[in-house]
Write a protein that holds these residues in place. Structure first.
Motif, PDB file in Angstrom:
ATOM      1  N   ARG A 115       4.942  10.086  12.845  1.00 48.46           N
ATOM      2  CA  ARG A 115       5.756  11.257  13.123  1.00 48.46           C
ATOM      3  C   ARG A 115       6.425  11.122  14.481  1.00 48.46           C
ATOM      4  O   ARG A 115       5.903  10.490  15.390  1.00 48.46           O
ATOM      5  N   ARG A 116       7.604  11.694  14.586  1.00 43.75           N
ATOM      6  CA  ARG A 116       8.359  11.618  15.825  1.00 43.75           C
ATOM      7  C   ARG A 116       7.799  12.609  16.839  1.00 43.75           C
ATOM      8  O   ARG A 116       7.423  13.723  16.480  1.00 43.75           O
ATOM      9  N   PRO A 117       7.762  12.213  18.096  1.00 42.25           N
ATOM     10  CA  PRO A 117       7.379  13.184  19.130  1.00 42.25           C
ATOM     11  C   PRO A 117       8.487  14.228  19.276  1.00 42.25           C
ATOM     12  O   PRO A 117       9.640  14.002  18.887  1.00 42.25           O
ATOM     13  N   VAL A 118       8.132  15.356  19.868  1.00 43.29           N
ATOM     14  CA  VAL A 118       9.032  16.508  19.916  1.00 43.29           C
ATOM     15  C   VAL A 118       9.220  16.963  21.357  1.00 43.29           C
ATOM     16  O   VAL A 118       8.265  16.977  22.146  1.00 43.29           O
ATOM     17  N   VAL A 119      10.450  17.356  21.683  1.00 42.76           N
ATOM     18  CA  VAL A 119      10.742  18.027  22.947  1.00 42.76           C
ATOM     19  C   VAL A 119      11.080  19.478  22.667  1.00 42.76           C
ATOM     20  O   VAL A 119      11.898  19.768  21.785  1.00 42.76           O
ATOM     21  N   LEU A 120      10.429  20.389  23.389  1.00 41.23           N
ATOM     22  CA  LEU A 120      10.751  21.812  23.342  1.00 41.23           C
ATOM     23  C   LEU A 120      11.138  22.258  24.737  1.00 41.23           C
ATOM     24  O   LEU A 120      10.334  22.189  25.665  1.00 41.23           O
ATOM     25  N   ASP A 121      12.382  22.698  24.899  1.00 37.77           N
ATOM     26  CA  ASP A 121      12.829  23.328  26.134  1.00 37.77           C
ATOM     27  C   ASP A 121      12.850  24.822  25.848  1.00 37.77           C
ATOM     28  O   ASP A 121      13.626  25.281  25.005  1.00 37.77           O
ATOM     29  N   VAL A 122      11.995  25.582  26.521  1.00 36.06           N
ATOM     30  CA  VAL A 122      11.849  26.997  26.164  1.00 36.06           C
ATOM     31  C   VAL A 122      13.065  27.828  26.556  1.00 36.06           C
ATOM     32  O   VAL A 122      13.233  28.949  26.081  1.00 36.06           O
ATOM     33  N   VAL A 123      13.920  27.291  27.423  1.00 33.18           N
ATOM     34  CA  VAL A 123      15.128  28.007  27.819  1.00 33.18           C
ATOM     35  C   VAL A 123      16.122  28.000  26.671  1.00 33.18           C
ATOM     36  O   VAL A 123      16.273  27.002  25.962  1.00 33.18           O
ATOM     37  N   TYR A 124      16.814  29.114  26.480  1.00 37.67           N
ATOM     38  CA  TYR A 124      17.824  29.187  25.427  1.00 37.67           C
ATOM     39  C   TYR A 124      19.038  29.948  25.933  1.00 37.67           C
ATOM     40  O   TYR A 124      18.980  30.613  26.967  1.00 37.67           O
ATOM     41  N   GLY A 125      20.139  29.821  25.186  1.00 37.36           N
ATOM     42  CA  GLY A 125      21.297  30.661  25.478  1.00 37.36           C
ATOM     43  C   GLY A 125      22.450  29.962  26.163  1.00 37.36           C
ATOM     44  O   GLY A 125      23.543  30.523  26.251  1.00 37.36           O
ATOM     45  N   SER A 126      22.246  28.718  26.639  1.00 40.53           N
ATOM     46  CA  SER A 126      23.326  28.018  27.336  1.00 40.53           C
ATOM     47  C   SER A 126      23.676  26.706  26.653  1.00 40.53           C
ATOM     48  O   SER A 126      24.176  25.778  27.295  1.00 40.53           O
ATOM     49  N   GLY A 127      23.404  26.626  25.370  1.00 38.93           N
ATOM     50  CA  GLY A 127      23.684  25.396  24.642  1.00 38.93           C
ATOM     51  C   GLY A 127      22.603  24.358  24.865  1.00 38.93           C
ATOM     52  O   GLY A 127      21.553  24.616  25.444  1.00 38.93           O
ATOM     53  N   GLU A 128      22.855  23.142  24.415  1.00 40.77           N
ATOM     54  CA  GLU A 128      21.883  22.063  24.522  1.00 40.77           C
ATOM     55  C   GLU A 128      21.679  21.685  25.983  1.00 40.77           C
ATOM     56  O   GLU A 128      22.634  21.532  26.747  1.00 40.77           O
ATOM     57  N   THR A 129      20.424  21.536  26.379  1.00 42.52           N
ATOM     58  CA  THR A 129      20.112  21.182  27.758  1.00 42.52           C
ATOM     59  C   THR A 129      20.146  19.666  27.933  1.00 42.52           C
ATOM     60  O   THR A 129      20.132  18.896  26.968  1.00 42.52           O
ATOM     61  N   ALA A 130      20.179  19.219  29.191  1.00 40.45           N
ATOM     62  CA  ALA A 130      20.185  17.784  29.483  1.00 40.45           C
ATOM     63  C   ALA A 130      18.918  17.120  28.948  1.00 40.45           C
ATOM     64  O   ALA A 130      18.965  15.988  28.439  1.00 40.45           O
ATOM     65  N   LEU A 131      17.776  17.800  29.047  1.00 37.65           N
ATOM     66  CA  LEU A 131      16.529  17.256  28.512  1.00 37.65           C
ATOM     67  C   LEU A 131      16.628  17.090  26.999  1.00 37.65           C
ATOM     68  O   LEU A 131      16.213  16.055  26.444  1.00 37.65           O
ATOM     69  N   GLN A 132      17.147  18.072  26.313  1.00 33.34           N
ATOM     70  CA  GLN A 132      17.294  17.970  24.866  1.00 33.34           C
ATOM     71  C   GLN A 132      18.214  16.819  24.471  1.00 33.34           C
ATOM     72  O   GLN A 132      17.937  16.085  23.524  1.00 33.34           O
ATOM     73  N   ARG A 133      19.326  16.644  25.196  1.00 29.72           N
ATOM     74  CA  ARG A 133      20.251  15.550  24.887  1.00 29.72           C
ATOM     75  C   ARG A 133      19.594  14.195  25.103  1.00 29.72           C
ATOM     76  O   ARG A 133      19.729  13.284  24.276  1.00 29.72           O
ATOM     77  N   ALA A 134      18.863  14.061  26.217  1.00 25.77           N
ATOM     78  CA  ALA A 134      18.192  12.796  26.499  1.00 25.77           C
ATOM     79  C   ALA A 134      17.162  12.470  25.421  1.00 25.77           C
ATOM     80  O   ALA A 134      17.053  11.325  24.970  1.00 25.77           O
ATOM     81  N   ALA A 135      16.413  13.485  25.007  1.00 31.75           N
ATOM     82  CA  ALA A 135      15.394  13.272  23.983  1.00 31.75           C
ATOM     83  C   ALA A 135      16.029  12.878  22.649  1.00 31.75           C
ATOM     84  O   ALA A 135      15.581  11.938  21.980  1.00 31.75           O
ATOM     85  N   ARG A 136      17.067  13.578  22.266  1.00 35.61           N
ATOM     86  CA  ARG A 136      17.718  13.289  20.984  1.00 35.61           C
ATOM     87  C   ARG A 136      18.305  11.870  20.983  1.00 35.61           C
ATOM     88  O   ARG A 136      18.204  11.139  19.991  1.00 35.61           O
ATOM     89  N   ASP A 137      18.902  11.477  22.112  1.00 32.43           N
ATOM     90  CA  ASP A 137      19.498  10.143  22.204  1.00 32.43           C
ATOM     91  C   ASP A 137      18.452   9.043  22.079  1.00 32.43           C
ATOM     92  O   ASP A 137      18.784   7.918  21.698  1.00 32.43           O
ATOM     93  N   ARG A 138      17.207   9.369  22.403  1.00 32.26           N
ATOM     94  CA  ARG A 138      16.153   8.353  22.376  1.00 32.26           C
ATOM     95  C   ARG A 138      15.221   8.506  21.180  1.00 32.26           C
ATOM     96  O   ARG A 138      14.112   7.990  21.164  1.00 32.26           O
ATOM     97  N   GLY A 139      15.677   9.247  20.180  1.00 27.76           N
ATOM     98  CA  GLY A 139      14.961   9.289  18.912  1.00 27.76           C
ATOM     99  C   GLY A 139      13.894  10.342  18.779  1.00 27.76           C
ATOM    100  O   GLY A 139      13.134  10.338  17.806  1.00 27.76           O
TER     101      GLY A 139
END
Length: 287
Positions: free
Chosen positions: A217-241
């Motif tokens: 199973r893939r590891p998961v990133v959860l950024d609890v902040v919402y409302g301003s679109g995708e965060t830099a942490l979310q983008r970095a995580a998605r780019d790395r699978g």
């Protein structure tokens, strides 16, 4: 909770500072409409720590529930007359519900734990045994409580030191504890999930965020902040699978628990989710 006497208005609200961004009214109002609770209201109010005690004391008996966001989760916990197990474990309350005996007391709940658990589950991370938590405040303690394994592991990523009460909670839960400085991402390579509880702009070093580990199973990133679109942490995580859990999923599921606690009814998840999607779409389209 108070679901009888429906001819009497019932009031609930979300308090915090700042509070203008909160989508909690969207969720709770959608629930009331779906449940036919037309005499219930849910609003937002700017309240800081200094003003919390007076604001709480000023509520009359028609007030049955409060949602609490930053910076009120700890002062709300200390103001409660009754404390649930999860609230006691975390030392924080994101929910106050009027005591059912008709007194002026309040019961402290922490539905952030359910919100984090469900957000991770939706993204494919069920029963995490190892978590890297960015930050060590009240929401970080909810993330620790979501670690299911009795001999699990938590890595704290902090600027200076882990708050003593947060460190104590992890150790009392029997978790193995590691501490790294902000931006030191090497230990993220072998955890089930990363949960960030700090403002997105304060998360550094994302150029060294690790590739997702090989496994079932893939590891998961959860950024609890919402409302301003995708965060830099979310983008970095998605780019790395990595899989990415939305902060809005945490918001939705912690709110379903709040609705259940405040109204005594099962929360209408589908209607609340639909209302949230519409609100997010409108927010994106707002120039």
């Amino acid at each position: 909770m108070l679901n009888e006497g429906r001819d009497v208005a019932r009031h609930c609200a979300v308090w915090g500072s700042p509070i203008g961004h909160s989508l909690s009214p969207v969720l709770h109002r959608a629930a009331y409409a779906a449940l036919g609770l037309h005499d219930w209201s849910y609003d937002r109010r700017e309240v800081d720590e200094a003003g919390f005690a007076a604001a709480l004391a000023g509520l009359d008996a028609t007030w049955v529930g409060l949602s609490l966001t930053m910076p009120l989760k700890e002062v709300a916990f200390r103001s409660a007359t009754t404390v649930t197990t999860l609230a006691a474990v975390t030392g924080a309350a994101n929910t106050l519900v009027r005591d059912p005996d008709g007194s002026q007391g309040w019961t402290a709940h922490n539905t952030d734990v359910h919100g984090i658990t469900m957000a991770l589950r939706v993204a494919g991370c069920t029963d995490p045994s190892s978590v890297l938590v960015v930050g060590s405040g009240a929401t970080a303690r909810a993330a620790i409580a979501a670690v299911s394994a009795p001999r699990g592991r938590v890595v704290f990523m902090v600027r200076d030191r882990v708050r003593p009460e947060t460190l104590a909670q992890a150790r009392q839960a029997g978790l193995a504890v590691e501490v790294v400085h902000l931006g030191e991402w090497a230990t993220a390579a072998d955890v089930d999930a990363v949960v960030s509880t700090v403002p997105p702009a304060s998360v550094p070093g994302l150029g060294s965020f690790p590739e997702a580990s090989e496994g079932s199973r893939r590891p998961v990133v959860l950024d609890v902040v919402y409302g301003s679109g995708e965060t830099a942490l979310q983008r970095a995580a998605r780019d790395r699978g990595w899989a990415v859990a939305a902060g809005t999923d945490m918001l939705l599921h912690q709110a379903t628990e709040q609705v259940r606690l405040m109204t005594g009814r099962p929360a209408p998840l589908a209607e609340m989710s639909h209302a949230l999607r519409l609100a997010l779409r409108d927010r994106r389209e707002d120039p």
